[in-house]
Design a protein around this motif. Structure first.
Motif, PDB file in Angstrom:
ATOM      1  N   MET A   1      -0.865  -0.288   2.382  1.00 50.70           N
ATOM      2  CA  MET A   1      -0.916   0.202   1.022  1.00 50.70           C
ATOM      3  C   MET A   1       0.194   1.234   0.842  1.00 50.70           C
ATOM      4  N   SER A   2       0.916   1.154  -0.261  1.00 49.69           N
ATOM      5  CA  SER A   2       1.994   2.101  -0.528  1.00 49.69           C
ATOM      6  C   SER A   2       1.427   3.479  -0.866  1.00 49.69           C
ATOM      7  N   CYS A   3       2.289   4.451  -0.880  1.00 54.16           N
ATOM      8  CA  CYS A   3       1.879   5.816  -1.212  1.00 54.16           C
ATOM      9  C   CYS A   3       1.320   5.866  -2.634  1.00 54.16           C
ATOM     10  N   ALA A   4       1.958   5.182  -3.557  1.00 54.79           N
ATOM     11  CA  ALA A   4       1.479   5.154  -4.944  1.00 54.79           C
ATOM     12  C   ALA A   4       0.120   4.458  -5.032  1.00 54.79           C
ATOM     13  N   SER A   5      -0.049   3.368  -4.308  1.00 58.57           N
ATOM     14  CA  SER A   5      -1.334   2.658  -4.308  1.00 58.57           C
ATOM     15  C   SER A   5      -2.434   3.531  -3.729  1.00 58.57           C
ATOM     16  N   ARG A   6      -2.114   4.285  -2.687  1.00 61.36           N
ATOM     17  CA  ARG A   6      -3.102   5.202  -2.107  1.00 61.36           C
ATOM     18  C   ARG A   6      -3.487   6.287  -3.109  1.00 61.36           C
ATOM     19  N   ALA A  47      -5.766  -2.380  -4.015  1.00 65.17           N
ATOM     20  CA  ALA A  47      -5.703  -2.466  -2.549  1.00 65.17           C
ATOM     21  C   ALA A  47      -5.124  -3.806  -2.099  1.00 65.17           C
ATOM     22  N   ARG A  48      -5.490  -4.892  -2.789  1.00 69.71           N
ATOM     23  CA  ARG A  48      -5.030  -6.225  -2.377  1.00 69.71           C
ATOM     24  C   ARG A  48      -3.655  -6.594  -2.908  1.00 69.71           C
TER      25      ARG A  48
END
Length: 65
Positions: A1-6, A47-48
């Motif tokens: 997961m990217s930093c933005a997604s996190r 997340a996916r």
């Protein structure tokens, strides 16, 4: 997961933990159709698929709600 997604995941988690329980009612989509709430569904999509891949399905879900 990217930093933005996190970061989006953490923001949705904060909403689920602190704001949603105080509203006193559940997501209209979940109540009408069963299954996960909109916040849970969007959290899973991010997340996916990542943020960009989750935009259209999230908007579709919110419109259905």
């Amino acid at each position: 997961m990217s930093c933005a997604s996190r970061a989006v995941d953490a923001a949705i988690g904060c909403y689920q933990d602190h704001i949603s329980p105080r509203k006193g009612w559940g997501c209209a989509h979940r109540i009408a159709h069963g299954g996960p709430s909109c916040s849970s569904a969007v959290r899973d999509l991010v997340a996916r698929r990542g943020i960009a891949g989750a935009v259209v399905p999230s908007a579709t879900r919110f419109l259905a709600c």
